[in-house]
Each structure stands twice: as structure tokens, then as C-alpha cells.
Write a protein that holds these residues in place. Structure first.
Motif, PDB file in Angstrom:
ATOM      1  N   GLY A  42       0.860  -0.888   0.042  1.00 42.80           N
ATOM      2  CA  GLY A  42       0.119  -0.188  -0.179  1.00 42.80           C
ATOM      3  C   GLY A  42       0.838   1.471   0.224  1.00 42.80           C
ATOM      4  O   GLY A  42       0.492   2.331   0.967  1.00 42.80           O
ATOM      5  N   ASN A  86      -0.881   4.607  -0.772  1.00 44.83           N
ATOM      6  CA  ASN A  86      -1.670   4.640  -0.011  1.00 44.83           C
ATOM      7  C   ASN A  86      -0.324   5.940   1.290  1.00 44.83           C
ATOM      8  O   ASN A  86      -0.601   6.880   1.858  1.00 44.83           O
ATOM      9  CB  ASN A  86      -2.491   3.607   1.001  1.00 44.83           C
ATOM     10  N   ARG A 145      -2.862   8.008   3.958  1.00 49.85           N
ATOM     11  CA  ARG A 145      -4.315   7.151   3.902  1.00 49.85           C
ATOM     12  C   ARG A 145      -3.584   6.069   4.858  1.00 49.85           C
ATOM     13  O   ARG A 145      -2.856   5.414   4.585  1.00 49.85           O
ATOM     14  CB  ARG A 145      -4.816   6.429   2.785  1.00 49.85           C
ATOM     15  N   GLU A 186      -4.078   3.134   5.212  1.00 50.98           N
ATOM     16  CA  GLU A 186      -4.374   1.079   4.414  1.00 50.98           C
ATOM     17  C   GLU A 186      -3.197   0.763   3.776  1.00 50.98           C
ATOM     18  O   GLU A 186      -3.007   1.312   2.495  1.00 50.98           O
ATOM     19  CB  GLU A 186      -5.348   1.006   3.788  1.00 50.98           C
ATOM     20  N   GLN A 189      -9.872  -1.302  -1.655  1.00 52.75           N
ATOM     21  CA  GLN A 189      -8.260  -0.720  -0.885  1.00 52.75           C
ATOM     22  C   GLN A 189      -6.902  -0.322  -1.361  1.00 52.75           C
ATOM     23  O   GLN A 189      -6.278   0.514  -0.298  1.00 52.75           O
ATOM     24  CB  GLN A 189      -8.044  -0.995   0.685  1.00 52.75           C
ATOM     25  N   CYS A 226      -4.830  -2.671  -0.976  1.00 54.20           N
ATOM     26  CA  CYS A 226      -3.063  -2.777  -0.152  1.00 54.20           C
ATOM     27  C   CYS A 226      -3.869  -4.301   0.214  1.00 54.20           C
ATOM     28  O   CYS A 226      -5.667  -4.704   0.894  1.00 54.20           O
ATOM     29  CB  CYS A 226      -3.332  -1.810   1.139  1.00 54.20           C
ATOM     30  N   VAL A 231      -5.479  -5.558   3.476  1.00 46.39           N
ATOM     31  CA  VAL A 231      -6.045  -4.842   3.837  1.00 46.39           C
ATOM     32  C   VAL A 231      -7.330  -5.879   3.381  1.00 46.39           C
ATOM     33  O   VAL A 231      -8.409  -6.100   4.591  1.00 46.39           O
ATOM     34  CB  VAL A 231      -5.870  -3.169   4.141  1.00 46.39           C
ATOM     35  N   GLU A 232      -7.409  -5.826   2.907  1.00 46.81           N
ATOM     36  CA  GLU A 232      -8.021  -6.874   1.700  1.00 46.81           C
ATOM     37  C   GLU A 232      -8.785  -7.928   1.964  1.00 46.81           C
ATOM     38  O   GLU A 232      -9.667  -8.166   2.727  1.00 46.81           O
ATOM     39  CB  GLU A 232      -8.169  -6.655   0.184  1.00 46.81           C
TER      40      GLU A 232
END
Length: 271
Positions: free
Chosen positions: A96, A99, A104, A106, A191, A193, A196-197
Motif C-alpha cells: 500500500g 496509500n 492514507r 491502509e 483499498q 492494499c 487490508v483486503e
């Protein structure tokens, strides 16, 4: 076969993130972000974290080849080790990165251990949330030490929630996906990332995610975590995923029924 050091890696990833990643979050300076390829960024945090993580992993399993995202960008030949019977460490030092650069939250640090072409253990650390995800093949998936099981999912398309990452899709695919999304409860852009997903599916926050690229450090950690929690992951053509596979298209879902429903509805949009 050497023992898998499941208890040692999350504390190491947390310490490295605290020292070289988090101090730079929303505080990157000029010259600390570069474009390593069109549309792909790398930061000083990526590079420093990878070196630190690699040093830890070599100490834990000296017999394993270390393949970091940034090292492989400089020497793609490193990826050939994934096609052998040997052991390999995969490192995504800052999943990420875009991000992270954008401020961000994530992003994650991820590691996987691959043996004979199959992921046998994985670790994902979310630095801001202080959450660690660990999986070992045949032994389960754990979030901060608590065993995880994917909750039951709806079995109708109109109730399904998921994401289709569109960065590398063609304009036609993006348009067709937007049209197909009207038949689902929700399809978001994701996202950006993987760290995270995949946990979002295990937590029951969404039922599927469709990725375009198959970079091994992106998917080896999360796919094992999902599978050990009861999830179902296949390449877009229906074949099993392994870290050494090439091509595009990967669909992760709560179970095989959901996988087939999503694949059927999005097939015309993304084939």
C-alpha cells in the motif's frame, strides 16, 4: 525441515515498522519518494524496512532464499527461486505504498514462507491498528492470537459486497465492471492494499475481492490467511493460485459458491 518461526516474526515486523515506517507516515520529505516504474512508487521507508526484515528472516531460516519486492525490482531473476523445491521468504515491506504516500492509513508489512512452490506460513502487520495476522498451513489463521473463521456469506448476487481493483484494467473493463456492479449490493474500488483486503473478507466486512496483478509478495500472505480461515481463492481462469504463477486475475471469496457467483456475473466485464 527446520521449524517455522511463527512466534518471532510479528514482534519483529512491529518493531521495524515503529522504527522506520511510522515516523515517516504523513512526514515524507522531498527525495524520499521515487517512481520505480510507471505508476509505481517506492519510498525510503519501503527500502529501509525491506533490508531490516530481510536481516531478521535470514537469521530465522538461513536456508531460505530471501525475495523482497524492492530487491526483485532490481533483480527479477530472484523470482526463479519460487519455481524450485527450495524454501523462500517473500517480503512486502510496505504494502500500500501509494496509500502511505498519500497519507492514507491502509498499509501493511507482510511476509510469507514458501516451500516447494506453496505458501506454508504468513504474517501481516497493520502498524497503525497494531493488529497482527498469522497463518500456518493446516494450523489455522489468527488475528492477534485469536483463531479466525470466515462467517457464512449470502448466496445471492444482490446481497454480495466486494471490491474490484481497477488500476490496471482497460477503460472497457472499468465501464463494464461499473455496469455489472449494479447487480451487487456493493462493489467498491478496493483499498489498494492486499494486507487490508484479505482480512476484510475474513472479518465478514466483504465477501470477495478481485485483483488484477499476481505479484507474489502481494498475495502469498493474504491467500494463506484466508484459506486457513475457510476462504476460497482461485485465479480468474479457475486454476489454483501459487506464488510462482504468472498471468493476471485473482478472485478471493468467502467460499466456492460465492466465488462462482462473482465469477459468473463479472465474467463478461473482465474476461
Amino acid at each position: 525441515m527446520p521449524a517455522i518461526p511463527t512466534d518471532d516474526i510479528i514482534p519483529a515486523l512491529a518493531a521495524i515498522a515503529d522504527e522506520v515506517i511510522l515516523p515517516r507516515f504523513q512526514a515524507l520529505h522531498d527525495g524520499e519518494v521515487e517512481e520505480k516504474s510507471p505508476g509505481e512508487l517506492v519510498t525510503i521507508a519501503d527500502r529501509e524496512a525491506e533490508v531490516r526484515v530481510a536481516d531478521v528472516l535470514r537469521g530465522l531460516r538461513p536456508d531460505a532464499t530471501v525475495i523482497g519486492e524492492e530487491a526483485a525490482a532490481a533483480d527479477p531473476g530472484l523470482l526463479n527461486a519460487l519455481k524450485t523445491d527450495g524454501a523462500c521468504w517473500l517480503i512486502d515491506p510496505l504494502d500500500g505504498t501509494q496509500n502511505f504516500v498519500n497519507g492514507r492509513p491502509e498499509f501493511a508489512v507482510m511476509v510469507a514462507l514458501v516451500e516447494a512452490g506453496h505458501t506454508v506460513a504468513s504474517w501481516m502487520w497493520s502498524p497503525l491498528d497494531r493488529v497482527g495476522y498469522v497463518a500456518e498451513r493446516g494450523a489455522g489463521a489468527f488475528r492477534n492470537g485469536v483463531r479466525q473463521h470466515i462467517p457464512p456469506a449470502p448466496n445471492t448476487v444482490s446481497e454480495l459486497r466486494g471490491a474490484v481493483l481497477g488500476k490496471f484494467l482497460t477503460p472497457r473493463q472499468r465501464t463494464s465492471t461499473a455496469e455489472a456492479a449494479t447487480r451487487f449490493r456493493k462493489i467498491g474500488p478496493g483499498q489498494y492494499c492486499a494486507g487490508v483486503e484479505y482480512p476484510l473478507i475474513v472479518a465478514g466486512s466483504q465477501e470477495f475481492v478481485r485483483f488484477h496483478r499476481l505479484l507474489p509478495w502481494d498475495h502469498a500472505p493474504g491467500t494463506l490467511y484466508m484459506e486457513e480461515a475457510g476462504g476460497y481463492i482461485r485465479r480468474w481462469d479457475g486454476t489454483p493460485y501459487s506464488p510462482g504463477t504468472n498471468g493476471t486475475g485473482l478472485l478471493a471469496a468467502t467460499d466456492e459458491t460465492v466465488w462462482r457467483l462473482v465469477r459468473g456475473e463479472l465474467g463478461r466485464a473482465l474476461d
